[in-house]
Motif scaffolding. Structure first.
Motif, PDB file in Angstrom:
ATOM      1  N   ASN A  14      -2.122  -9.658 -10.469  1.00 55.16           N
ATOM      2  CA  ASN A  14      -2.721  -8.870  -9.388  1.00 55.16           C
ATOM      3  C   ASN A  14      -2.062  -7.499  -9.294  1.00 55.16           C
ATOM      4  O   ASN A  14      -2.729  -6.487  -9.070  1.00 55.16           O
ATOM      5  CB  ASN A  14      -2.589  -9.615  -8.070  1.00 55.16           C
ATOM      6  N   TYR A  15      -0.746  -7.431  -9.508  1.00 53.82           N
ATOM      7  CA  TYR A  15      -0.052  -6.155  -9.438  1.00 53.82           C
ATOM      8  C   TYR A  15      -0.375  -5.274 -10.632  1.00 53.82           C
ATOM      9  O   TYR A  15      -0.407  -4.055 -10.522  1.00 53.82           O
ATOM     10  CB  TYR A  15       1.457  -6.377  -9.323  1.00 53.82           C
ATOM     11  N   SER A  61      -3.400  -3.539  -9.622  1.00 58.45           N
ATOM     12  CA  SER A  61      -3.301  -2.587  -8.514  1.00 58.45           C
ATOM     13  C   SER A  61      -2.638  -1.278  -8.905  1.00 58.45           C
ATOM     14  O   SER A  61      -2.822  -0.268  -8.237  1.00 58.45           O
ATOM     15  CB  SER A  61      -2.522  -3.210  -7.345  1.00 58.45           C
ATOM     16  N   ASP A  75       0.829  -1.211   0.000  1.00 60.84           N
ATOM     17  CA  ASP A  75       0.000   0.000   0.000  1.00 60.84           C
ATOM     18  C   ASP A  75       0.862   1.259   0.000  1.00 60.84           C
ATOM     19  O   ASP A  75       0.609   2.200  -0.770  1.00 60.84           O
ATOM     20  CB  ASP A  75      -0.923   0.003   1.225  1.00 60.84           C
TER      21      ASP A  75
END
Length: 783
Positions: A669-670, A673, A640
């Motif tokens: 997934n990255y 994000s 985060d």
């Protein structure tokens, strides 16, 4: 300095005290003062009844009566002790105004009678006038403002009347009156100053007395010592209440008991009995006493009662002090100094002391083994689940480890997530087996506050040999074995072997050289070109770090970056790379980009953004020309916070690339994000794209994914034309590799401003490991 200024320097509480006492004192004798004024007024009226008009008498007496009644009312109000500060100030002001009115009545009345008075009456008026001036010093002695107003007003009235009479006698009288008024005026302030000083001194004395009283009461309630007397037989005589209360027995029972009978410890009983029997004075003899099952500690002091008649039957007098609390505090401090507050295991200090003693004895031939171990990825547990969960995990691990230890072992927490186990005798011979049990037990899951936590452990084992110098050498060997276990993949056991210390020393020397490298200007940047496949033009360069050591030669990043990461040097090196690369890029053609790699440690640095911004400002390079390359491991740690940092950099116009795509655990997934600008396809897929279908399929999928997400792609490690052709067919945007140029120093890059089409040199192909050219047409061996 005036009285007003003096009192204004006091605190609010002292000012309130003085103000309250002023009003209270004023109200005490006011009735007598008013009665005396009435008598004086009656005498004056009787003597001058025929010389003044009746109207004047009536007006004067009317005003006099009103002021007298008002004066009595104010005095009665002043006696109240519960008035707030504002009310007291208002009341004081009314008293001053009343005094001024009173003074006007007397001053004006006497002044008006002077012209019509006979010589005998003049004497009487002089006495009344002087008396009225003096009255202020007495009646208003606690309110200097009122007394001074009274004095001045009457002085002005008498002076006006005397001036009206005229004559040398009147002028002499005015001179005497002036001196008298001046003395009274000054004394008004002095009287009040003395009153205020006495009042404050009394208050201070009362406060001191209260403090002493509180201290005495506190001593009586909390004192832990008491007096005692012994007869010649060592028996207690006239036991005091505190002594009986401390021993929790009635005085009647304790009178006649021998003092030594209160002690349970034989050694202390004999020592005390010897002192008493021989009549020797002694001081601060510390003895343990058990009172109703509770252990207490007393210090006993006594003096022989020499020269006292036998009839008194007192041989010794003394004092006993209960020092139980002090002893408990000392025990607690000792515990805190030797034990870990979280796990209740021995700490590093106690472990080191015990190890030194054990090694000292082991020189006679006893077997000793030392096991070092720490938890794998414990920081990740703390960061993801929180420190309270981490602390609970350490406590649970400690309890599990205690079950593995045996009598004679010493298990200790030596810091953070690091533990040590000291084994002796037969246990030391099976140190490797004990270490395996540690790995097995710690590897079992822990249920911590509804969290299923799995933690591995890396273990290092070292055995004591008689040829070792001291305990520090055993500690060093165990630490080296632990380092070896971590380097081998963690969650395993490693025993110390010959040569580990040599490798450790070599690493230490490398670290020392690395720390000095920047100061000695040994770091260099080499640049490898990035080529656009469609146009075959160079679009930019990637900055790659090289270390030119005077003795080691050129040191590649793989040999020192890990050390830089572990020691934190990577932050300083990274900042240098950013500044140097941007300064170099400032001289290039404006269309050429510069790519810089960021490490996980750099991403956690609080100075990263400011370093980049300052470097851009100093170099003048357009932020859009800068590309920062990160790996998936950066997003796995503090994801985060790192993503927030990446957004900040991207908002500046800087491009962000995901390096080594496809080699991590959760690449897709990255990609979701964070909106990367570029994906770099790892060389492990590119190297076999022209020979293996699965590599082609993976690269095709990555390129399609990037195109759908609006990202460009760069293929790393391109060395053959066949690879280029396959990448072009799949739609790759950029390539990078030895086919288009190896990483070169800045002065060797001659095409930094060229914009024409770049044609690869097919006559020379470079091997990645050595950069050595091989003849064209010679095939590379395939995996």
């Amino acid at each position: 300095m005036t009285t007003k200024n003096k009192t204004s320097d006091l605190g609010d509480s002292d000012q309130d005290l003085i103000l309250r006492e002023q009003l209270a004192e004023h109200g005490k004798s006011i009735r007598v003062t008013v009665f005396a004024n009435i008598i004086n007024a009656a005498i004056l009226s009787f003597l001058f009844f025929d010389q003044a008009p009746m109207a004047m008498h009536l007006l004067w007496y009317g005003m006099f009566a009103y002021l007298s009644v008002r004066r009595l009312q104010l005095a009665e109000r002043a006696k109240a002790q519960d008035l707030p500060r504002g009310e007291m100030l208002k009341l004081k002001k009314h008293i001053i105004f009343n005094a001024a009115g009173y003074a006007h009545m007397w001053g004006a009345g006497v002044a008006c009678l002077l012209p019509v008075a006979t010589p005998a009456q003049l004497m009487l008026l002089a006495i009344i006038g002087a008396g009225k001036m003096s009255t202020a010093v007495v009646s208003y002695r606690h309110i200097p403002e009122a007394s001074r107003a009274w004095t001045l007003i009457i002085y002005v009235g008498l002076t006006a009347g005397l001036l009206y009479l005229g004559g040398i006698e009147s002028y002499l009288a005015i001179a005497l009156l002036t001196m008298f008024a001046a003395v009274l005026y000054v004394n008004c302030g002095n009287i009040f100053d003395n009153f205020a000083k006495q009042l404050l001194a009394g208050q201070e004395i009362r406060q001191s007395a209260e403090t002493v009283k509180l201290l005495l009461n506190d001593f009586e309630e909390q004192a832990s010592n008491w007096l005692f007397s012994l007869d010649k037989e060592g028996q207690l005589v006239d036991v005091c209440d505190r002594f009986a209360e401390a021993f929790r027995r009635p005085k009647q029972v304790m009178n006649g008991m021998k003092l030594v009978s209160l002690l349970d410890d034989e050694e202390h009983r004999e020592l005390l009995a010897d002192h008493i029997a021989n009549g020797r004075s002694f001081r601060d003899l510390t003895v343990p006493v058990e009172v109703e099952g509770e252990l207490q500690w007393w210090t006993v002091s006594a003096r022989a009662n020499e020269g006292v008649p036998d009839s008194e039957n007192i041989a010794m007098r003394g004092v006993i002090e209960d020092i139980t609390a002090q002893k408990n505090a000392e025990a607690k401090v000792s515990y805190m100094a030797h034990f870990d507050g979280l796990t209740d295991l021995p700490n590093r200090r106690l472990f080191t002391e015990t190890l030194n003693r054990t090694i000292h004895r082991a020189k006679s031939g006893d077997d000793v083994a030392l096991i070092f171990f720490d938890l794998d990825h414990f920081k990740t547990i703390n960061d993801t689940l929180g420190h309270p969960i981490g602390d609970r995990l350490l406590q649970m691990i400690s309890r599990r480890l205690e079950k593995l230890s045996r009598p004679g072992d010493l298990l200790a927490r030596i810091g953070g997530d690091e533990f040590a186990l000291l084994l002796k005798g037969e246990r030391a011979k099976d140190a490797r087996g004990v270490a395996d049990q540690i790995v097995e037990q710690i590897g079992c899951p822990f249920m911590v506050d509804d969290h299923n936590v799995i933690s591995g452990v890396s273990v290092g084992v070292a055995e004591w040999h008689s040829d070792m110098d001291d305990a520090n050498q055993l500690l060093k060997y165990a630490d080296l074995a632990l380092y070896s276990a971590k380097g081998a993949g963690r969650n395993r056991v490693a025993s110390f072997e010959e040569g580990m210390d040599v490798a450790a020393q070599a690493r230490r020397n490398l670290e020392l050289d690395l720390r000095a490298s920047l100061g000695r200007d040994e770091m260099r940047l080499h640049y490898q070109p990035l080529v656009e496949l469609k146009t075959q033009k160079r679009t930019g360069y990637e900055a790659l770090l090289r270390w030119e050591h005077p003795e080691r030669g050129v040191v590649m990043p793989d040999d020192f970056i890990t050390v830089a990461e572990e020691t934190g040097m990577i932050v300083q090196l990274g900042e240098w790379v950013i500044r140097k690369a941007l300064d170099d890029a400032a001289a290039w053609d404006d269309h050429l980009t510069i790519a810089i790699n960021l490490s996980p440690t750099q991403m956690r640095s609080a100075n990263l953004v400011s370093t980049i911004v300052n470097a851009l400002a100093h170099s003048g390079v357009d932020p859009r020309r800068l590309e920062l390359e990160i790996t998936e491991s950066i997003l796995m740690q503090d994801s985060d916070a790192n993503i927030r940092t990446l957004h900040t950099l991207r908002d500046l116009g800087i491009r962000i690339s995901l390096d080594d795509f496809g080699t991590g655990y959760s690449s897709l997934n990255y990609l979701r994000s964070f909106p990367f600008d570029k994906i770099k396809i790892d060389r492990c897929f590119v190297s076999e794209i022209d020979t293996r279908e699965d590599c082609r399929a993976i690269i095709r999928s990555v390129i399609n994914l990037a195109q759908n997400l609006g990202m460009t792609t760069t293929a790393e490690g391109v060395e053959r034309e066949d690879q280029v052709e396959e990448l072009r067919l799949e739609g790759c945007d950029q390539v990078q590799g030895f086919l288009y140029g190896k990483a070169e120093a800045l002065e060797e890059c001659t095409d930094l401003r060229l914009t024409d089409q770049f044609v690869p040199n097919v006559e020379t192909i470079y091997l990645p490991a050595t950069d050595a050219p091989i003849p064209a047409g010679q095939k590379r061996k395939k995996a």
